[in-house]
Design a protein around this motif. Structure first.
Motif, PDB file in Angstrom:
ATOM      1  N   SER A 113      39.772  43.962  47.894  1.00  0.00           N
ATOM      2  CA  SER A 113      40.789  44.517  46.998  1.00  0.00           C
ATOM      3  C   SER A 113      41.558  43.412  46.287  1.00  0.00           C
ATOM      4  N   ILE A 114      41.774  42.281  46.969  1.00  0.00           N
ATOM      5  CA  ILE A 114      42.488  41.159  46.348  1.00  0.00           C
ATOM      6  C   ILE A 114      41.689  40.600  45.171  1.00  0.00           C
ATOM      7  N   VAL A 115      40.408  40.338  45.398  1.00  0.00           N
ATOM      8  CA  VAL A 115      39.554  39.808  44.323  1.00  0.00           C
ATOM      9  C   VAL A 115      39.475  40.803  43.171  1.00  0.00           C
ATOM     10  N   ARG A 116      39.274  42.049  43.503  1.00  0.00           N
ATOM     11  CA  ARG A 116      39.117  43.084  42.471  1.00  0.00           C
ATOM     12  C   ARG A 116      40.378  43.200  41.603  1.00  0.00           C
ATOM     13  N   GLU A 117      41.546  43.280  42.234  1.00  0.00           N
ATOM     14  CA  GLU A 117      42.784  43.491  41.490  1.00  0.00           C
ATOM     15  C   GLU A 117      43.182  42.271  40.676  1.00  0.00           C
ATOM     16  N   ILE A 118      42.971  41.082  41.204  1.00  0.00           N
ATOM     17  CA  ILE A 118      43.340  39.874  40.462  1.00  0.00           C
ATOM     18  C   ILE A 118      42.409  39.658  39.273  1.00  0.00           C
ATOM     19  N   GLU A 119      41.123  39.910  39.460  1.00  0.00           N
ATOM     20  CA  GLU A 119      40.185  39.693  38.360  1.00  0.00           C
ATOM     21  C   GLU A 119      40.414  40.672  37.205  1.00  0.00           C
ATOM     22  N   LYS A 120      41.076  41.791  37.477  1.00  0.00           N
ATOM     23  CA  LYS A 120      41.397  42.735  36.409  1.00  0.00           C
ATOM     24  C   LYS A 120      42.366  42.140  35.400  1.00  0.00           C
ATOM     25  N   VAL A 121      43.240  41.244  35.878  1.00  0.00           N
ATOM     26  CA  VAL A 121      44.289  40.706  35.007  1.00  0.00           C
ATOM     27  C   VAL A 121      44.115  39.210  34.741  1.00  0.00           C
ATOM     28  N   LEU A 122      43.059  38.602  35.254  1.00  0.00           N
ATOM     29  CA  LEU A 122      42.878  37.160  35.135  1.00  0.00           C
ATOM     30  C   LEU A 122      42.362  36.795  33.745  1.00  0.00           C
ATOM     31  N   PRO A 123      43.089  35.952  33.009  1.00  0.00           N
ATOM     32  CA  PRO A 123      42.590  35.530  31.687  1.00  0.00           C
ATOM     33  C   PRO A 123      41.417  34.577  31.833  1.00  0.00           C
ATOM     34  N   PRO A 124      40.596  34.449  30.795  1.00  0.00           N
ATOM     35  CA  PRO A 124      39.392  33.614  30.889  1.00  0.00           C
ATOM     36  C   PRO A 124      39.666  32.124  31.057  1.00  0.00           C
ATOM     37  N   ASN A 125      40.878  31.670  30.765  1.00  0.00           N
ATOM     38  CA  ASN A 125      41.159  30.235  30.878  1.00  0.00           C
ATOM     39  C   ASN A 125      41.724  29.843  32.232  1.00  0.00           C
ATOM     40  N   LEU A 126      41.753  30.799  33.199  1.00  0.00           N
ATOM     41  CA  LEU A 126      42.159  30.518  34.573  1.00  0.00           C
ATOM     42  C   LEU A 126      41.034  30.909  35.514  1.00  0.00           C
ATOM     43  N   HIS A 127      41.042  30.340  36.727  1.00  0.00           N
ATOM     44  CA  HIS A 127      39.959  30.581  37.681  1.00  0.00           C
ATOM     45  C   HIS A 127      40.530  31.046  39.019  1.00  0.00           C
ATOM     46  N   PHE A 128      40.036  32.189  39.499  1.00  0.00           N
ATOM     47  CA  PHE A 128      40.451  32.663  40.827  1.00  0.00           C
ATOM     48  C   PHE A 128      39.238  32.704  41.753  1.00  0.00           C
ATOM     49  N   ILE A 129      39.406  32.166  42.950  1.00  0.00           N
ATOM     50  CA  ILE A 129      38.361  32.204  43.978  1.00  0.00           C
ATOM     51  C   ILE A 129      39.020  32.652  45.279  1.00  0.00           C
ATOM     52  N   GLY A 130      38.602  33.786  45.797  1.00  0.00           N
ATOM     53  CA  GLY A 130      39.172  34.285  47.047  1.00  0.00           C
ATOM     54  C   GLY A 130      38.853  33.361  48.204  1.00  0.00           C
ATOM     55  N   GLY A 131      39.810  33.185  49.115  1.00  0.00           N
ATOM     56  CA  GLY A 131      39.602  32.315  50.266  1.00  0.00           C
ATOM     57  C   GLY A 131      40.164  32.901  51.544  1.00  0.00           C
ATOM     58  N   HIS A 132      39.567  32.507  52.668  1.00  0.00           N
ATOM     59  CA  HIS A 132      40.043  32.956  53.983  1.00  0.00           C
ATOM     60  C   HIS A 132      39.752  31.880  55.023  1.00  0.00           C
TER      61      HIS A 132
END
Length: 375
Positions: free
Chosen positions: A104-123
């Motif tokens: 859910s974290i990856v899904r919700e963040i990628e909905k609003v993430l602009p193309p010039n930023l990078h999100f990678i889920g971690g645990h």
């Protein structure tokens, strides 16, 4: 400088965030580590303990010019925290989190993430029953697994940089699909915590009927229920976030316990012994941390095309094998193609990786790092 990160911001400077800061600051020529916390006294403690170089209670000040941002807040707040800082970040910033649920974290963040930023889920698969920055340790991540959950949107170079930093902290970095991650965590982490809490509560109720004899609890009971001492607030958040997968595992666990109940009711000693022996064999076969023989390191060279999802496909394929990538490097890149250099410990593991990638249509070569023999 560690993988060209000049400034790393950690939002949430408790046990995990504080330990990340300490570990990063222990690296040679480390980047500046900035902490963002809710209270000034926590920030002052983190600075005095060496967990951060400086800190603030303000998001805009904390993430200014950050190359990498860790969201190490409670799992229920991670999405909101990342959404708040996204407009404040410079182009190219990498964002990751430390939550023990991922889909859910990856899904919700990628909905609003602009193309010039990078999100990678971690645990990070590590921790302690203790909480707060006072319990932080720079060695918390050494020889532990650190899971990353790349997606089809994950940038190849961003993944490489984050992977390299976490590897330098001593972690074994494994890539797993976010949905699969949550199912796995439900059975190996979240359900065991609920089971431990249930055992403690059951024991407390039973002994209370006569007198308090919990001091008789032997080492086995204490070892089995150790994790029940963890933060109830944190674990309530985790269970809420991963409730669907946990509910499925609870149902499966109930079926397992019912089988034991049936064996006992029917005095089926042989079946009971068979089931216990099966569990014993599985438990004894579980791998333990082993020292790595550098002479056994192999390079897996993979030819790739520049297309969305390529790094996710490759790393998840390897993660599904349960094999750690010791190092990852991008070589000979052009606008349309490139070469990935993956370092894998053990010839057998390297062969498994190569076979799996070839099955997925990749051109792969293996060579021992020391004798450079191509295969």
């Amino acid at each position: 400088m560690s993988d060209d990160f000049k400034r790393v911001t950690i939002i949430g400077i408790g046990l995990i965030g504080g330990s990340l800061g300490m570990a990063i600051k222990n690296l040679p020529d480390h980047p500046e580590v900035v902490g963002v916390g809710r209270r000034e006294e926590v920030i002052e403690e983190a600075v005095s303990l060496g967990a951060i170089d400086r800190g603030t209670i303000f998001f805009d000040e904390g993430v200014k010019d950050a190359d990498l941002v860790f969201a190490a807040t409670p799992v229920s707040t991670i999405v909101d925290v990342v959404k708040r800082v996204i407009p404040l970040l410079k182009k190219g910033t990498i964002i990751t989190d430390a939550g023990s649920t991922k889909a859910s974290i990856v899904r919700e963040i990628e909905k609003v993430l602009p193309p010039n930023l990078h999100f990678i889920g971690g645990h990070p698969m590590t921790g302690s029953e203790k909480t707060g920055v006072s319990a932080a340790s720079p060695n918390l991540f050494k020889n532990s697994y650190y899971i990353l959950t790349p997606s089809a949107r994950t940038d190849m170079n961003a993944f490489r940089r984050l992977h390299a930093l976490l590897t330098k902290l001593g972690s074994n970095v494994i890539a797993i699909d976010s949905e699969k991650h949550d199912k796995i965590m439900a059975v190996i982490s979240h359900l065991p915590h609920l089971a431990a809490a249930s055992l403690v509560n059951l024991a407390s109720k039973e002994v209370a009927r006569e007198e308090n004899l919990l001091f008789l609890a032997a080492g086995g009971f204490r070892d089995t229920t150790r994790i029940a001492a963890g933060s109830s607030e944190v674990w309530a958040d985790i269970c809420e976030e991963n409730r669907e997968a946990i509910l499925q595992m609870i149902q499966s666990f109930q079926k397992e316990l019912n089988e034991y109940a049936d064996f006992l009711k029917n005095r089926s000693k042989e079946k009971l012994e068979e089931k216990l022996n099966r569990a014993r064999k599985v438990r004894r076969s579980m791998p333990t941390t082993a020292k790595k023989d550098l002479s056994d390191m192999c390079e897996v060279i993979v030819s790739v095309t520049d297309r969305p999802g390529i790094i996710s496909d490759i790393t998840l394929t390897i993660g599904n094998l349960g094999i750690n990538i010791e190092d990852i490097e991008i070589l000979h890149t052009t606008e349309v193609s490139g070469v990935l250099r993956l370092v894998i410990c053990g010839k057998e593991n390297a062969s498994k990786v190569a076979e799996a990638l070839r099955d997925n249509g990749y051109e792969v070569e293996i060579r021992n790092i020391y004798n450079r023999e191509m295969k």
